[in-house]
Design a protein around this motif. Structure first.
Motif, PDB file in Angstrom:
ATOM      1  N   LEU A  94     -10.517  -2.636   4.182  1.00 39.10           N
ATOM      2  CA  LEU A  94      -9.155  -2.662   4.812  1.00 39.10           C
ATOM      3  C   LEU A  94      -8.460  -4.011   4.963  1.00 39.10           C
ATOM      4  CD1 LEU A  94      -6.853  -0.829   5.742  1.00 39.10           C
ATOM      5  CD2 LEU A  94      -7.927  -0.579   7.943  1.00 39.10           C
ATOM      6  N   LYS A  95      -9.229  -4.628   5.813  1.00 35.71           N
ATOM      7  CA  LYS A  95      -8.820  -6.164   6.030  1.00 35.71           C
ATOM      8  C   LYS A  95      -8.200  -6.961   4.932  1.00 35.71           C
ATOM      9  CE  LYS A  95     -12.225  -9.125   7.613  1.00 35.71           C
ATOM     10  NZ  LYS A  95     -13.401  -9.619   8.316  1.00 35.71           N
ATOM     11  N   ASN A  96      -9.088  -6.793   3.808  1.00 34.51           N
ATOM     12  CA  ASN A  96      -8.903  -7.650   2.497  1.00 34.51           C
ATOM     13  C   ASN A  96      -7.616  -7.107   1.783  1.00 34.51           C
ATOM     14  OD1 ASN A  96     -10.865  -9.396   2.594  1.00 34.51           O
ATOM     15  ND2 ASN A  96     -12.334  -7.901   1.782  1.00 34.51           N
ATOM     16  N   LEU A  97      -6.879  -5.949   2.261  1.00 38.66           N
ATOM     17  CA  LEU A  97      -5.857  -5.538   1.436  1.00 38.66           C
ATOM     18  C   LEU A  97      -4.804  -6.680   1.985  1.00 38.66           C
ATOM     19  CD1 LEU A  97      -6.047  -1.827   1.657  1.00 38.66           C
ATOM     20  CD2 LEU A  97      -6.566  -3.291   0.016  1.00 38.66           C
ATOM     21  N   ARG A 130      -1.901  -3.013  -3.566  1.00 39.73           N
ATOM     22  CA  ARG A 130      -3.113  -2.889  -3.092  1.00 39.73           C
ATOM     23  C   ARG A 130      -3.705  -1.602  -2.891  1.00 39.73           C
ATOM     24  NH1 ARG A 130      -2.649  -8.161  -3.372  1.00 39.73           N
ATOM     25  NH2 ARG A 130      -1.279  -9.258  -2.133  1.00 39.73           N
ATOM     26  N   GLY A 131      -3.030  -0.578  -3.224  1.00 36.59           N
ATOM     27  CA  GLY A 131      -3.808   1.000  -3.349  1.00 36.59           C
ATOM     28  C   GLY A 131      -2.800   1.694  -2.931  1.00 36.59           C
ATOM     29  N   LEU A 132      -3.454   3.186  -3.052  1.00 35.41           N
ATOM     30  CA  LEU A 132      -2.639   4.267  -2.795  1.00 35.41           C
ATOM     31  C   LEU A 132      -3.576   5.055  -1.570  1.00 35.41           C
ATOM     32  CD1 LEU A 132      -0.547   6.248  -5.314  1.00 35.41           C
ATOM     33  CD2 LEU A 132      -2.053   7.477  -3.659  1.00 35.41           C
ATOM     34  N   ILE A 133      -2.922   5.699  -0.613  1.00 35.27           N
ATOM     35  CA  ILE A 133      -3.470   6.595   0.371  1.00 35.27           C
ATOM     36  C   ILE A 133      -3.016   7.894   0.188  1.00 35.27           C
ATOM     37  CG2 ILE A 133      -3.838   7.008   2.741  1.00 35.27           C
ATOM     38  CD1 ILE A 133      -4.335   4.305   3.315  1.00 35.27           C
ATOM     39  N   LEU A 170       0.829  -1.204   0.223  1.00 32.66           N
ATOM     40  CA  LEU A 170       0.010  -0.137  -0.036  1.00 32.66           C
ATOM     41  C   LEU A 170       0.833   1.063   0.090  1.00 32.66           C
ATOM     42  CD1 LEU A 170      -2.983   1.185   0.344  1.00 32.66           C
ATOM     43  CD2 LEU A 170      -2.518   0.931   2.823  1.00 32.66           C
ATOM     44  N   ILE A 171       0.545   2.209  -0.728  1.00 27.59           N
ATOM     45  CA  ILE A 171       1.571   3.380  -0.940  1.00 27.59           C
ATOM     46  C   ILE A 171       1.064   4.610  -0.557  1.00 27.59           C
ATOM     47  CG2 ILE A 171       2.737   4.839  -2.924  1.00 27.59           C
ATOM     48  CD1 ILE A 171       2.045   2.550  -4.861  1.00 27.59           C
ATOM     49  N   ILE A 172       1.594   5.167   0.308  1.00 26.15           N
ATOM     50  CA  ILE A 172       1.332   6.711   1.184  1.00 26.15           C
ATOM     51  C   ILE A 172       1.939   7.579   0.260  1.00 26.15           C
ATOM     52  CG2 ILE A 172       1.065   7.858   2.926  1.00 26.15           C
ATOM     53  CD1 ILE A 172       0.190   4.991   3.114  1.00 26.15           C
ATOM     54  N   ALA A 173       1.171   8.441  -0.445  1.00 19.62           N
ATOM     55  CA  ALA A 173       1.657   9.665  -1.297  1.00 19.62           C
ATOM     56  C   ALA A 173       1.102  10.793  -0.641  1.00 19.62           C
ATOM     57  CB  ALA A 173       1.222   9.566  -2.734  1.00 19.62           C
ATOM     58  N   ASP A 174       1.788  12.202  -0.696  1.00 19.96           N
ATOM     59  CA  ASP A 174       1.234  13.357  -0.177  1.00 19.96           C
ATOM     60  C   ASP A 174       0.301  13.636  -1.468  1.00 19.96           C
ATOM     61  OD1 ASP A 174       1.877  15.680   1.650  1.00 19.96           O
ATOM     62  OD2 ASP A 174       1.638  16.641  -0.569  1.00 19.96           O
TER      63      ASP A 174
END
Ligand SMILES: Nc1ncnc2c1ncn2[C@@H]1O[C@H](COP(=O)(O)OP(=O)(O)OP(=O)(O)O)[C@@H](O)[C@H]1O
Ligand SMILES: [Mg+2]
Length: 227
Positions: free
Chosen positions: A222-225, A175-178, A147-151
Motif C-alpha cells: 500500500l505504502k509503495n502506491l 497504481r491499481g484498482l480496488i 488508484l481507481i475504486i470500482a463497484d
C-alpha cells in the motif's frame, strides 16, 4: 514533504470515501502518518446552525482516527448535490486552482502519506467559466498517480475500462484498482475482475466487502502506491 496518491472512482457514490477511510486507517494503524485531502465536495448537508458539513472528510476523520480540522481536509464545500463546476456557478464561488494547489501542498507537508480523494469520476468538471478545468487536469498538474475504486457488480467492466483508457490517454499513472462491495465467490464479480485485468493489465490490488472495517492489503505494498 510527504508522498501522495489520488483516489478516483468509476463514478460518483461508488465508495471512494469508504475505501479511502480504510486506506488511511490501515496506514495509521501501521504507525504511518496518513492524511486526507479533497479539493471540492458538493452535496454537503448543513448542521442545525446552517454550517455545511463536509461528509467525506468527517467520515475519514472518524474511521481513520485523524482528528484533524475539516477546514484542512476540504477546500471547497457546496450544498448543491451537483458537479462542482455547477455548484460553484450557483454559489458564485469558483474553484481557484492556486488555492487548491496551496491547500494540497500544505496537507502533503503535514503528512507522510496523503490520500487525495477526487469528486465524482475522473471526468468531473471543476470549472467551466472563463477557465475550463476538469479534474484530470488537476491530477496531472499535481503529478499524482491514481488508484481507481470500482463497484464489483454489473456494469463495472465498461466503467472501469473506460476510466483506465482515459487515464492512459492523459498519461496519468495508474497504481491499481480496488473492487468495492465485493461478494466472495460470486461468479460474475470474479469474472468482472478477471476481464478488467485481461483487457487493461491493471491489477485489482484489494477487494472490499459490504461493511468491511479493515482493508485486506499488505501495508508495505500500500505504502509503495504513494509517490
Ligand atoms: N463497502 C461498503 N460497505 C458499506 N457501505 C458502503 C461501502 N462502500 C460504500 N458504502 C456506502 O455507500 C455510500 C457511497 O459511498 P461513498 O460516500 O464512499 O462514495 P463516494 O464515491 O465517495 O461518493 P462521492 O462521489 O460523493 O464522493 C456511502 O453511504 C457509503 O457509506
Ligand atoms: Mg466521497
Amino acid at each position: 514533504m510527504g508522498k501522495a496518491l489520488f483516489i478516483t472512482g468509476t463514478g460518483t457514490d461508488i465508495g471512494k470515501t469508504y475505501v479511502t477511510a480504510l486506506i488511511v486507517k490501515k496506514l495509521r494503524e501501521a504507525g504511518l502518518d496518513g492524511g486526507y485531502y479533497k479539493a471540492a465536495l458538493s452535496g454537503a448537508i448543513p448542521d442545525s446552525a446552517g454550517k455545511l458539513l463536509p461528509g467525506d472528510a468527517l467520515c475519514v476523520n472518524r474511521v481513520a482516527g485523524l482528528g484533524e480540522q475539516t477546514e484542512h481536509l476540504v477546500t471547497y464545500v457546496y450544498r448543491d448535490a451537483v458537479s462542482p463546476h455547477l455548484a460553484a456557478k450557483i454559489n458564485h464561488l469558483p474553484i481557484d486552482l492556486d488555492r487548491v494547489k496551496a491547500d494540497f501542498a500544505r496537507a502533503k507537508a503535514r503528512h507522510d502519506y496523503l490520500t487525495m480523494e477526487g469528486s465524482g469520476g475522473i471526468i468531473c468538471p471543476l470549472r467551466w467559466d472563463e477557465q475550463h478545468v476538469i479534474l484530470d487536469d488537476l491530477v496531472k498538474d499535481l503529478g499524482l498517480g491514481v488508484l481507481i475504486i470500482a463497484d464489483a457488480g454489473l456494469g463495472t467492466i465498461n466503467s472501469a475500462v473506460l476510466t483506465i483508457e482515459h487515464l492512459r490517454a492523459r498519461d496519468i499513472p495508474i497504481r491499481g484498482l480496488i473492487f468495492n462491495k465485493y461478494v466472495p465467490g460470486n461468479l460474475m464479480q470474479d469474472d468482472n475482475a478477471a476481464m478488467i485485468e485481461a483487457l487493461t493489465g491493471v491489477k485489482i490490488v484489494a477487494y472490499v466487502k459490504e461493511g468491511d472495517t479493515d482493508l485486506d492489503i499488505d501495508v508495505d505494498f500500500l505504502k509503495n502506491l504513494y509517490a
